[in-house]
Design an enzyme around this catalytic site. Structure first.
Site, PDB file in Angstrom:
ATOM      1  N   CYS A  80       0.904  -1.278   0.068  1.00 23.20           N
ATOM      2  CA  CYS A  80       0.077   0.064   0.032  1.00 23.20           C
ATOM      3  C   CYS A  80       0.765   1.053  -0.096  1.00 23.20           C
ATOM      4  CB  CYS A  80      -1.069   0.165   1.158  1.00 23.20           C
ATOM      5  SG  CYS A  80      -2.187   1.080   0.895  1.00 23.20           S
ATOM      6  N   HIS A  88      -4.084  -5.169   0.621  1.00 26.60           N
ATOM      7  CA  HIS A  88      -3.343  -5.485   1.940  1.00 26.60           C
ATOM      8  C   HIS A  88      -3.234  -6.890   1.796  1.00 26.60           C
ATOM      9  CE1 HIS A  88      -2.689  -1.566   3.978  1.00 26.60           C
ATOM     10  NE2 HIS A  88      -3.649  -1.118   3.260  1.00 26.60           N
ATOM     11  N   GLU A 125      -1.656  -8.778   4.189  1.00 26.19           N
ATOM     12  CA  GLU A 125      -1.473  -9.047   5.568  1.00 26.19           C
ATOM     13  C   GLU A 125      -2.594  -9.462   6.270  1.00 26.19           C
ATOM     14  OE1 GLU A 125      -1.097  -6.109   4.413  1.00 26.19           O
ATOM     15  OE2 GLU A 125      -1.971  -4.831   5.883  1.00 26.19           O
TER      16      GLU A 125
END
Ligand code: MN
Length: 242
Positions: free
Chosen positions: A110, A213, A215
């Protein structure tokens, strides 16, 4: 005894209960640990300290966060651009350039992908709704849901890593990559043309930047984001053997 390689994870600062604190979403450190690496959180330190910190470290994760100060790519701030974090910008710009110089495996997420692009001479779209338009809400505040499609260049490292050329991702971003920096290439876009993935043109440098994202998506039925962290971990282990 064998130690897993250390990976530097960048962070921000925020005032909580009257004290400025160093802060990073646990999803990043969890995903890195789950990939078999040791997460080391680096505060927004001076460029000199940042460059010293990455010495002998085998991997770097540039994390998400604040809008990058447009002055770093020669533009005045758009009215919708958020308050910059000068110390974090300086620290991460230095880390990104050092990562290129030393070919340190880097996963840029990001804001991290945006910082990498700016560090190497590219520019950003400061406000997607007013400057890019398009048909997709890229910031729908549903971080763990896959909300828009991403098409990936079949010839890219990213496609090989994910094992796919068409995926669906979460999306939580206000800025995006505009002019791509020398030495980098755009390898993924959403249906409305927003840049969603970049990588190093030079195959000798494992550097992948994604606008979504990953994660937050490591527990989903789709394995794309787990594969991304696993491939990063492989690159870090390989680099750590030098
Ligand atoms: Mn998006």
């Amino acid at each position: 005894m064998t130690f897993a390689p250390f990976v530097l994870i960048t962070s921000t600062t925020e005032t909580l209960r009257d004290l400025p604190r160093v802060l990073v979403n646990e999803a990043y450190t969890d995903a890195i640990a789950a990939a078999g690496l040791i997460p080391v959180v680096l505060p927004p330190v001076s460029p000199a300290v940042a460059v010293a910190a990455i010495e002998d470290i085998a991997g770097l994760v540039l994390t998400g966060g604040e809008d990058v100060d447009p002055r770093h790519f020669g533009q005045a701030p758009h009215p919708a651009t958020g308050t910059p974090h000068a110390g974090r910008d300086a620290s991460e710009l230095a880390l990104a350039r050092r990562a290129l110089d030393q070919r340190i495996p880097t996963l840029a997420i990001c804001r991290g992908a945006q910082i990498m692009n700016v560090a190497l001479g590219g520019t950003l779209v400061q406000d997607i709704p007013s400057q890019h338009g398009g048909t997709i809400n890229h910031d729908p505040h549903r971080r763990t849901q896959r909300v828009h499609g991403v098409s990936i260049d079949a010839s890219s490292r990213l496609a090989r890593v994910l094992g796919a050329t068409s995926i669906v991702t979460n999306s939580s971003h206000h800025q995006s990559i505009d002019a791509i920096a020398p030495g980098l290439r755009v390898v993924a876009r959403s249906e409305d043309g927003v840049v969603e993935g970049i990588e190093a043109s030079d195959e000798d440098w494992w550097m992948i930047g994604v606008q979504w994202h990953p994660e937050e998506l490591t527990d989903t039925p789709e394995d794309w984001d787990r594969r991304l962290f696993a491939a990063f971990a492989d690159a870090v282990r390989e680099a750590g053997r030098d």
